[in-house]
Each structure stands twice: as C-alpha cells, then as structure tokens.
Enzyme design. Structure first.
Site: not given
Ligand code: GCW
Length: 831
Positions: A177-178, A297, A301, A375, A380, A408, A525
């Site tokens: 994942e990612r 987790k 989600e 985090k 996120d 990500e 950015e």
C-alpha cells in the site's frame, strides 16, 4: 581469547559464501548508501579487526567492518600484525584490561577511541551492548566513506529516542500500500518469500542508520498475518534481520479473535478475547523470542475497532499491552482515527481535530508499554501541515511520531522531494506545553514528560525495485534513521553525508546534489499546494496528480473550502472549528489570528478573500500564481543542475535520474497549469503578470485538423490545457495537423500527451510530412483515464519553423491506451 587468523578469515569466507550462494541476487545494500568506494585518501586506520566477544551482533559488526575496509581500500588485503580495530562491550573491555578507562555506556551507546602506543595503534569500538558495537562499527565506516580522518577518533554517541522503527505497509500478496518500488521483499502470494536475502540486506541498511525495529505488514487488512502458518514464515524474517539488531513487529487487526480465532466477539474487555490475545502472543514469542510488538490501526478508514463495542482506544491498546508485557513487547497504537463520513456542510466539522479529541481525554489511561503513534500533522502526510497538537496533549503517555518515507502525497518517488527539512521543522517545533520549552523531539524522545518509551516511526514502502524506486529517494530513508538517532542533525548535513557515501565525494557533486535535495520540498510545495492548502491532489484516488475539487464536498474532510470569494479552512476559536484551541495558549495565540499565522500555513487556519495580503503585501491569489510558476521553474532548474554532473558521476545513475528529473519538470508544468487555471476561473482575478490562462505558444489538439482523433472533455477540466484533449479510437492510428502561423525561427518543441495504463501507445512528430522523432508512452503512471496523473511532457527537440509549415502528431493506440493528446508547445529557443 587472542584473536586468531581463523577469526579473520572465517568471516571473509562467510561473505564470499553469501555472495556465491545468491548469484545475480540483484538487491543489495550497496545499491543504496553502503557502497564504500575508495575515497582517494589513505584510510589512516588499522584494518585488522578483532572482537572480544562471540555474540552474533558483535560478529556482524566485525564482518561489516572487514567488508567495508576491504572495499574502501580498493580491495587491498587487510593488514595483519599488531595494529587493530578492537570491538567489545564495556564489560568485555574491562575483562580484557581491569585498568581500562572505558566509560560506562547506555545499552545503545557506543564509544570509539583511537589509542596510539609507542609501537601499536589500536582503535577501540566499544558498546554499551553488542548492538551498540554494531552501531559504532557503522558510524566508523560512515566517517571513513566520507573521507574523514578517523586515525585520532574520539566519538561517543547514543540515540536520542528508544523507538526507531520503519513500518512497512506490505500485504500478504506482495503488493504494498502506497509503495512505489515494486513488489514486497517479504511476502508473495499469501506467504513469506523463500528468498530472504534482500531482507537481510535491508536489515543491514537499517542497522547502518541505527534503526532497531521493522513492522512488517500493512496496518490495513492485517488479520492474515496472525495465522500460525504465517507466523512460522514471519519467524524466518525475524531470523534474517536478527544479526543486524533489527527486531520485527506486526500490525494486528483488533478483530482477529473473531476473524481468525473463531470467537463470537472481539470486544477488548471480554475475558475470552483477552485470553485469545495472551495465547496468540505466547505463540509468537515461542517462535520469535525478541519480537518487538504490535502496531494497531483501529476505528479508522474502515478498520474494525473498539468503538463497535463502546470501548475506547485505551481499552483496546491495554488488552494487547497486557498480552505483550510479560514478554517485553510494546503496542504502537495509531492516533490516525477519524470519521471519514464527516459532513462537509457543517462549518464546525473538522477532521484535523479528531486525534486530539479522541486521545487527549485518555491521557494517563494507557498501560506503560503502550505508545501512541501520531502522524506528524493532523491530517495525512500532506506537503505542508502544522504539527499535530496531540504531541502537546499527552503528557502521561509515551508517544511516537509517524512520518512517511514513501512519498504518497509528495510525488510518489517520481518527483524529487527530500523530506528531512519537513521532519526537522516538526521535530524542532516548540509546543510550549505549560508555557515551557517543549520541542516535539523531546516529547517523542520521552525526555519532556519523563516517559520510558517513545520515538520515530517511518512508513517506508521499500520494494524490490531499487529499494525505493528512485535513487535519490533513498536520501529520505537515510535521513529518517539519522534524525531518529539524532534530531539535532541538520538536513543539509545529512544530505551531504548521504551524497558522499552514495554518489561521490567530489565537492562539486556534493554541493549540487545537496542543493537540489534542499530545494526539492519547497519546490514541490510551490507547484502543488502552497499557503497551507495541502497537496491539491486527487485525494479520493491516486493521491498523485492535480485534482483540486476532489477534496471538497465529501466526507474525507480534507477540505480547503475554496469558492468565488475566498479560500481556506477557518479553524480558529473565534469563528471556525476551534481546532486552534488544541494547541497550548502560546501556540494558539499565533494561529488564532491571520496576521500572526505564518504565510505557509495561512489557508490551513483561515478562510480569507483572494485579495488578502500576505506578510510581504502580495495578495493570496497572486501568490498562488507566482508560486506555481516559480516552483515549476525550479523543477526545470533541477534538470540543468543534474546535467552539470555529467562525467562526474556514475553514468547509469546520471542517465536514470536525468530521465526522472525531465519527467518531473514536465509534470510540474501540469501541476502549475491545473492549479492556476482553476483559481483563475474560480476567483475571476487575473494574474497580474499575465501568465495564467494565456499560453500563446501552444497549439491545442482540439484546434488541430484531426484525422481519426476525437475531442474529449478531460475530468477534472483543469488537468488539460483548455479542459480538452483528443483521443484516438482508431486502431490504425490518428493524426493532428497544425499550420504554423508564428514567426520564422528556432523553437523548442514540447508535446503534452497522456500516458495511460493498459498499453504502450506510439507518437511521432513530423514537420512538413517528414517524421522527425517518435517515442512510446510506456511509463507506469496511475489511471486509465486521461488527466493530471498521467499527463506527460515530451520535450527533447528543437525545430526551425517558418509560416506555412505543417506540424503533425501521429498517435498509434495500443491496448487500452488511446494515444491521447493535449497540445504541442513551441517556445522560442534561446540562442
Ligand atoms: O493516507 C492514508 C493512506 C492509506 C493509509 C492511511 C493510514 C494504510 O492513503 O493508504 O492506509 O493513510 O495511514 O492508515
């Protein structure tokens, strides 16, 4: 025992044996930073390595030193004779010589000292434990590889924080994942892979930067990992990593007692559930006695969690903690818990509040071996967020900061983004808890609130393709480890170290690469989401290309609330969601007012009109335009910077990175144009420099004479020039022709096309019927639909044009890839 010749030869035979056992084993730590190329300077240190102890880790340290020294000296045989590098623990040093002056050291602390007698030279690498000897050995080699003089070394170091883990988000089927570097090195088709040689190489990399834990599997869908069959395989992974002092952990599904244990419930306070966990944990420790612990987790989600039973995260964490405590394991319980069905019409709803709202009231209720893993920002892993207020909200609970090494939301390794400056800003941010100096780094190290545990966790995304997919992305893994070891290191210093070990010690190379790395996050950015807007990407899909509205009007809560009048989320106490109140008063005071909020976070905290003036007097809308043009120009500059290294660095690396940077420069233009077009239309306020929405050098596909090509609307519209593109539904191919009406002269050609999944379409550019260049759209980019994820720029040709010339693109579809075309652009070539 006196070190004998066998002790010297055996480890070398061992290395040779390993090398021979895996002929063609592609993936090695030497492909990252453990290269140990000769620096051109004499090593200046003895090269005979002796150990006082026999432990596996001490032997690993000796093997690494011999391997490194051999390589650094260009293969010259290692010395024999009285001079030596001597490895041992403090205790072993005292046993060898009761008058030894070696200081007492903490378990992970090392001390390197050069002793020069009249006749012999000796360098001692002493550890507070055998693992610390290994860290000392790697630190010694790191210095030598950078050409530092270690002949008189005196170096004493210990890690700032106890937990220094990487988290893998690998699934049992081998997908990640990612992850942006191919398949898993751990798992395949539901099992642990047979060949774990890359895992051992990974552990070497991790140990070389002081990482002591690796959580192997995805936090989503983790229940298959606790089956007995899987645990047997996981034990093999633990075995492969153990010689390098890397302990392994597993993500667990809180519903496992029901899903794989057959119980009727997974309520964490149910005695049968508690007993199930205790038994399962014992099974794990029978197989893996040094198992590090669990990552969780839950209620997030779609993952199951204690909320289903009216229980709290503390109830769930403590049940796991109780099972792990007798064995010395820990629980890393993630604070990433939020409602992804939030009501976007409610001006008080705010995802950023969630972690603090849920976890702050539970402070002090967690068992001592629980660590809350938060985090670094409240949303996120966006390109810019404020520091999570939760770091200041738990003073009776151990905490770890989770950062993302895998990029990500920051370009997915296709864009160069060195993240150490971002992490460093967070680590240094002063939360002002109780009005006192409390930088995040001291909170997560455990020192601010006298916590026994804490640290940093980096989501790594390591895979089979060159570890992180792109060579320069490895600077992020390196920097993560170095900062977790010593958060006082400067990102530029880490970049310097990494470049010297990985690419070259040539000062021109080091300077250029370091500058590129340091400019890369601000550049990204600037062309993605400035002023605290967060990454303006497709947040419900790939998280890669531009898709500005995808964050609005849905339950995911990444809103930036842009309308015709203004933009930004009002999170103030006075008129907004009240999120600001989660910070200490000293910090809240800064963010509560737009006048004192730093420009780079303005729109995270405030909703302002487009004409609002930033600290230098520039309006918000003009800043959005300017920053995007400036960011894209910087991305183009990276190509020139890299080209200046031609002939100075490894040609394969040069060519590989050049292609990546050229791609990035093109994709930065896609980003730039999408964001400026979008805000131009929404605000109705023109770019005072006349760039946004005006592309005089472009010839649009929809304006061409099309043969076969069909004009389509692109979704979202801002991802294509003019919102439209042409796609070819004809298997034998299509063409687009334009007649040149511009001036006579020399022009750089750029072709903007969509490189879709499901086929390798071909494009050819012709001038007056003569084919000049062709290329294949065979990159691996997200999506089967043409938009900003896969809009790609081909720009390698300069052409001479005069009025009346006919320019043509021929597109040949392949499979599901319809050779879709956006525009061609002809920019006057500078003489
Ligand atoms: O940002 C989101 C990612 C998910 C991830 C989640 C998390 C593992 O898009 O892929 O799931 O964060 O951190 O749990």
């Amino acid at each position: 025992m006196k070190p004998g010749i066998l002790q010297f030869i055996l480890p070398i035979l061992f290395i040779v044996a390993i090398a021979c056992a895996h002929p063609g084993a592609a993936q090695t730590a030497a492909q990252a930073w453990l290269r140990y190329r000769p620096t051109g300077k004499p090593l200046g240190v003895p090269t005979r390595v002796s150990t006082l102890g026999q432990s596996v880790l001490e032997q690993t340290a000796a093997i690494e030193l011999r391997r490194g020294l051999l390589s650094l000296s260009g293969g010259a045989p290692l010395e024999d004779g009285p001079n030596m590098i001597l490895l041992g623990t403090v205790q072993e040093m005292h046993t060898r010589d009761s008058k030894s002056t070696v200081p007492s050291l903490e378990p992970e602390e090392f001390f390197i000292s050069a002793l020069r007698g009249d006749l012999v030279r000796e360098i001692d690498i002493v550890g507070g434990s055998d693992r610390a000897i290994l860290y000392g050995a790697f630190a010694f080699l790191r210095n030598l590889a950078q050409g530092n003089d270690m002949s008189k070394a005196k170096l004493r170091e210990r890690p700032a924080m106890p937990v220094r883990w990487v988290d893998e988000w690998d699934n049992a089927d081998g997908s990640i994942e990612r992850g942006y570097a191919g398949h898993s090195i751990f798992f395949d088709a539901g099992h642990v892979r047979d060949d774990l040689a890359p895992v051992a190489e990974y552990a070497r990399l991790l140990a070389s930067i002081g990482i002591n834990g690796c959580n192997l599997n995805n936090v989503n869908g983790s229940s298959p990992f606790l089956t007995s069959e899987m645990l047997q395989g996981v034990a093999r992974i633990a075995e492969a990593m153990r010689p390098y002092g890397v302990r392994i952990g597993l993500s667990v599904d809180i519903a496992s007692p029901q899903k794989i244990g057959g119980l009727v419930t997974y309520d964490p306070v149910d005695p049968a559930v508690k007993a199930w966990w205790a038994t399962k944990v014992s099974e794990i420790y029978d197989l893996i006695p040094d198992f590090a612990g669990f990552t969780v987790k839950a209620d997030s989600e779609g993952q199951p969690g204690p909320a289903s039973f009216g229980r709290t995260p503390a109830d769930a964490a403590n049940t796991l903690a109780a099972a792990l405590a007798p064995h010395g394991g820990v629980v890393l319980y993630r604070a990433f818990v939020y409602n992804h069905h939030a009501d976007w019409r409610d001006p008080k709803a705010d995802r950023a509040r969630a972690a603090y709202d849920i976890f702050h009231p539970l402070d002090g209720k967690f068992a001592p071996n629980v660590i809350i893993q938060t985090k670094e920002g409240p949303i996120d892993f966006q390109v810019r967020e404020p520091v999570s207020p939760l770091f200041g909200g738990l003073s009776h609970t151990s905490q770890a900061m989770e950062v993302q090494i895998t990029q990500e939301y920051t370009g997915q390794q296709r864009h160069l983004v060195y993240l150490a400056p971002m992490w460093k800003q967070v680590l240094d941010f002063d939360m002002r808890v109780g009005g006192a100096t409390t930088p995040v780094q001291r909170i997560v190290a455990g020192t601010a609130f006298h916590r026994p545990l804490g640290g940093m966790v980096g989501v790594s995304g390591i895979g089979q393709q060159a570890w992180l997919g792109s060579p320069l992305a490895l600077a992020n893994l390196y920097a993560f480890g170095r900062l977790a070891w010593n958060p006082d290191l400067k990102p530029e210093q880490i970049a310097d170290e990494w470049t010297r070990q990985t690419i070259s010690n040539d000062p021109a190379v080091v300077r250029t690469v370091e500058e590129m790395l340091m400019q890369s996050w601000p550049a990204y950015e600037s062309y993605t989401g400035p002023l605290g807007l967060q990454t303006l990407t497709d947040i419900t899909g790939s998280h890669y290309g531009p898709n500005i509205e995808s964050s609005e009007n849905n339950g995911w809560g990444q809103w930036h609330r842009a309308d015709h009048e203004g933009v930004g989320m009002d999170r103030t106490v006075s008129s907004g969601t009240g999120y600001v109140s989660q910070y200490s008063p000293d910090v809240a005071r800064i963010y509560e007012s737009a006048a004192t909020t730093p420009d780079d976070l303005l729109l995270f905290f405030h909703h302002v009109p487009y004409t609002f003036e930033l600290h230098d007097g520039k309006t918000v809308i003009q800043y959005i335009y300017d920053s995007h043009y400036q960011g894209a120009a910087q991305a183009a500059q990276f190509v020139d910077d890299w080209e200046s290294l031609k002939g100075r660095i490894d040609p394969e690396l040069y060519a590989d990175m050049l292609g990546r940077l050229q791609y990035q420069a093109g994709h930065a233009i896609v980003w730039r144009d999408a964001v400026v077009q979008y805000f131009l239309k929404l605000s109705g306020i023109p770019d005072e420099r006349g760039r946004a929405g005006h592309y005089p050098n472009r010839l649009e596909a929809e304006d061409a004479r099309l043969t076969g090509y069909k004009v389509i609307d692109v979704t979202p519209w801002e991802d294509a020039s003019g919102g439209k593109a042409a796609m070819c539904p004809v298997a034998s191919g299509c063409t687009a022709d334009w007649t040149w009406k511009g001036a006579t002269g020399s022009f750089r050609l750029a072709v903007q096309y969509f490189d879709l999944q499901g086929g390798d379409a071909r494009f050819t550019f012709s001038l007056n019927g003569h084919a000049l260049i062709g290329w294949t759209a065979n990159a691996t980019l997200p999506s089967k639909f043409p938009h900003g994820d896969n809009s790609t720029r081909f720009a390698v040709l300069t052409v001479n044009l005069k009025p009346g010339d006919v320019l043509s693109i021929a597109g040949l579809p392949d499979g599901a890839d319809p050779a879709a075309l956006d525009y061609i652009e002809l920019l006057p070539a500078t003489p």
